[in-house]
Design a protein around this motif. Structure first.
Motif, PDB file in Angstrom:
ATOM      1  N   ASP A 108      62.132 -28.127  55.196  1.00  7.66           N
ATOM      2  CA  ASP A 108      61.286 -27.132  55.273  1.00  7.66           C
ATOM      3  C   ASP A 108      59.894 -27.201  54.546  1.00  7.66           C
ATOM      4  OD1 ASP A 108      61.177 -23.909  55.565  1.00  7.66           O
ATOM      5  OD2 ASP A 108      60.518 -24.152  53.468  1.00  7.66           O
ATOM      6  N   ALA A 109      58.992 -26.934  55.467  1.00 12.25           N
ATOM      7  CA  ALA A 109      57.449 -27.034  55.063  1.00 12.25           C
ATOM      8  C   ALA A 109      57.121 -26.349  53.597  1.00 12.25           C
ATOM      9  CB  ALA A 109      56.619 -26.563  56.155  1.00 12.25           C
ATOM     10  N   ALA A 110      57.498 -25.127  53.650  1.00 14.81           N
ATOM     11  CA  ALA A 110      57.263 -24.340  52.372  1.00 14.81           C
ATOM     12  C   ALA A 110      57.903 -25.064  50.879  1.00 14.81           C
ATOM     13  CB  ALA A 110      57.505 -22.957  52.368  1.00 14.81           C
ATOM     14  N   ALA A 111      59.077 -25.369  51.241  1.00 12.26           N
ATOM     15  CA  ALA A 111      59.873 -26.198  50.214  1.00 12.26           C
ATOM     16  C   ALA A 111      59.397 -27.401  49.731  1.00 12.26           C
ATOM     17  CB  ALA A 111      61.368 -26.083  50.200  1.00 12.26           C
ATOM     18  N   THR A 115      57.947 -28.558  46.198  1.00  9.72           N
ATOM     19  CA  THR A 115      58.615 -29.781  45.574  1.00  9.72           C
ATOM     20  C   THR A 115      57.253 -30.796  45.164  1.00  9.72           C
ATOM     21  OG1 THR A 115      60.417 -29.857  46.930  1.00  9.72           O
ATOM     22  CG2 THR A 115      59.919 -31.736  45.985  1.00  9.72           C
ATOM     23  N   ILE A 116      56.164 -30.843  46.017  1.00 10.37           N
ATOM     24  CA  ILE A 116      55.148 -31.533  45.943  1.00 10.37           C
ATOM     25  C   ILE A 116      54.357 -30.927  44.351  1.00 10.37           C
ATOM     26  CG2 ILE A 116      53.050 -32.397  46.235  1.00 10.37           C
ATOM     27  CD1 ILE A 116      54.030 -32.946  49.176  1.00 10.37           C
ATOM     28  N   CYS A 117      54.345 -29.568  44.255  1.00  5.55           N
ATOM     29  CA  CYS A 117      53.716 -29.011  43.271  1.00  5.55           C
ATOM     30  C   CYS A 117      54.380 -29.361  42.105  1.00  5.55           C
ATOM     31  CB  CYS A 117      53.824 -27.546  43.214  1.00  5.55           C
ATOM     32  SG  CYS A 117      52.664 -26.812  44.617  1.00  5.55           S
ATOM     33  N   TRP A 118      55.697 -29.574  41.994  1.00  2.00           N
ATOM     34  CA  TRP A 118      56.484 -29.865  40.693  1.00  2.00           C
ATOM     35  C   TRP A 118      56.176 -31.270  40.520  1.00  2.00           C
ATOM     36  CZ3 TRP A 118      57.867 -26.829  36.856  1.00  2.00           C
ATOM     37  CH2 TRP A 118      57.910 -25.410  37.253  1.00  2.00           C
ATOM     38  N   ARG A 173      70.588 -25.620  39.185  1.00  2.00           N
ATOM     39  CA  ARG A 173      70.926 -27.134  38.897  1.00  2.00           C
ATOM     40  C   ARG A 173      69.831 -28.216  38.952  1.00  2.00           C
ATOM     41  NH1 ARG A 173      75.687 -29.246  38.482  1.00  2.00           N
ATOM     42  NH2 ARG A 173      76.354 -31.599  39.315  1.00  2.00           N
ATOM     43  N   TRP A 174      68.962 -27.964  39.827  1.00  2.00           N
ATOM     44  CA  TRP A 174      67.815 -28.981  39.833  1.00  2.00           C
ATOM     45  C   TRP A 174      66.591 -27.914  40.072  1.00  2.00           C
ATOM     46  CZ3 TRP A 174      70.128 -33.099  38.966  1.00  2.00           C
ATOM     47  CH2 TRP A 174      71.413 -33.312  39.314  1.00  2.00           C
ATOM     48  N   ILE A 175      65.445 -28.845  39.916  1.00  2.45           N
ATOM     49  CA  ILE A 175      64.269 -28.107  39.896  1.00  2.45           C
ATOM     50  C   ILE A 175      63.995 -27.219  41.128  1.00  2.45           C
ATOM     51  CG2 ILE A 175      61.839 -28.528  40.124  1.00  2.45           C
ATOM     52  CD1 ILE A 175      62.062 -30.847  38.069  1.00  2.45           C
ATOM     53  N   MET A 176      64.375 -27.746  42.457  1.00  2.00           N
ATOM     54  CA  MET A 176      64.345 -27.074  43.722  1.00  2.00           C
ATOM     55  C   MET A 176      65.597 -26.341  43.964  1.00  2.00           C
ATOM     56  SD  MET A 176      61.393 -27.112  44.684  1.00  2.00           S
ATOM     57  CE  MET A 176      61.585 -26.579  46.249  1.00  2.00           C
ATOM     58  N   GLY A 177      66.630 -26.301  42.926  1.00  2.00           N
ATOM     59  CA  GLY A 177      67.566 -25.443  43.313  1.00  2.00           C
ATOM     60  C   GLY A 177      68.814 -26.411  43.537  1.00  2.00           C
TER      61      GLY A 177
END
Length: 235
Positions: A108-111, A115-118, A173-177
Motif C-alpha cells: 500500500d502506497a500510504a503505508a 515506513t520510509i518515514c520511520w 507488535r512491530w513499528i508498522m503494526g
C-alpha cells in the motif's frame, strides 16, 4: 558471469561469486542492518569485512564505492535494467532491497511512505544521537570529565527518541503494526547497540520503555537477526 570490473573495490576485495550481491561492511549497528535484511529476504550475498582506517573504509578502493568512507555499501550485479549498481548509506540500501524484492515494505502506497518515514527517523535521529551518546558515555568520558554537558545532552536526546519509539510501539507488535519491515531492521540494531556495545541500559533507563524492550526481544529472536548480527564475521 557478471562483470564487476568497473568497480575498483573488487580489485582490493575480489568477488568469489560476482553473480550475487557483494556486501562491504562490519558488524556495527549500521552495518548489520543490511546483513539482517539480506538474511530476512533470503537473497544470496557475499560479505567482505572492511575495517576502519586507511586500509579499509578510507582506502581509495572503498571510497570509490562510497565517497563518504563509511560502511555499509553493496554492489548488486542485477540492478535496475539488469545492470550492476553500487549503493551506499544503510537506509538507502534497505529501501532498495525492499523495493527490489517487494518484501519488508508494505505494498500500500500510504503505508509504504509511512515506513520510509520511520526509516528516516532512525537515519536522522536514532543513529546519530545514539552514536553521540555512546561516544561521550563510553569513549570520551575522560576528555569531558570536568564538563558533563555533552554526555547529558546526548543521553537526554537518546531518551527522548526512545520515548518516541515507545509511543509508536505501544499496542503494536512491530513499528508498522502487524508487519515486520525495514523500519524495524533500521532501528533495532541501534537500540541493541546502546545497551550491548555502549553499556547504556541503566543510564538510559531501558526499564522505563517496556514496549521498546519487548519489541527488541522480538526482533532479536528472529533467525535472520541471530545470523545477521555477526556478519561479516571476524577474520
Amino acid at each position: 558471469m557478471a562483470d564487476l570490473s568497473s568497480f575498483p573495490i573488487t580489485k582490493k576485495w575480489p568477488a568469489s561469486n560476482p553473480d550475487i550481491i557483494q556486501l562491504y561492511s562490519l558488524p556495527t549497528p549500521n552495518g548489520v542492518k543490511v546483513s539482517i535484511a539480506l538474511e530476512e529476504l533470503g537473497l544470496p550475498y557475499e560479505p567482505h569485512r572492511i575495517e576502519f582506517g586507511p586500509e579499509g573504509v578510507k582506502s581509495p578502493e572503498f571510497v570509490s564505492l562510497n565517497p563518504n568512507g563509511r560502511i555499509p555499501a553493496i554492489i548488486d550485479p542485477d540492478g535496475p535494467g539488469g545492470k550492476p549498481i553500487g549503493l551506499f548509506e544503510s537506509g538507502a540500501i534497505l529501501i532498495y532491497l525492499a523495493e527490489k524484492t517487494g518484501k519488508l515494505i508494505p505494498a500500500d502506497a500510504a503505508a509504504r511512505y509511512e515506513t520510509i518515514c520511520w526509516v528516516m527517523f532512525q537515519m536522522g535521529g536514532i543513529g546519530p544521537m545514539f552514536g553521540q551518546f555512546g561516544h561521550f558515555y563510553k569513549f570520551a568520558a575522560d576528555k569531558v570529565a570536568n564538563n558533563s554537558y555533552p554526555m547529558e545532552r546526548y543521553r537526554d536526546e537518546t531518551k527522548r527518541l526512545l520515548s518516541v519509539l515507545e509511543g509508536r510501539l505501544k499496542d503494536r507488535r512491530w513499528i508498522m503494526g502487524d508487519e515486520h519491515t525495514i523500519a524495524d531492521i533500521a532501528t533495532y540494531p541501534w537500540v541493541r547497540g546502546a545497551d550491548v556495545f555502549y553499556g547504556g541500559r541503566e543510564v538510559l533507563d531501558y526499564a522505563g520503555f517496556p514496549a521498546v524492550t519487548a519489541w527488541l526481544e522480538r526482533c532479536l529472536a528472529r533467525p535472520a537477526a541471530q545470523k545477521g548480527l555477526d556478519i561479516p564475521a571476524k577474520a
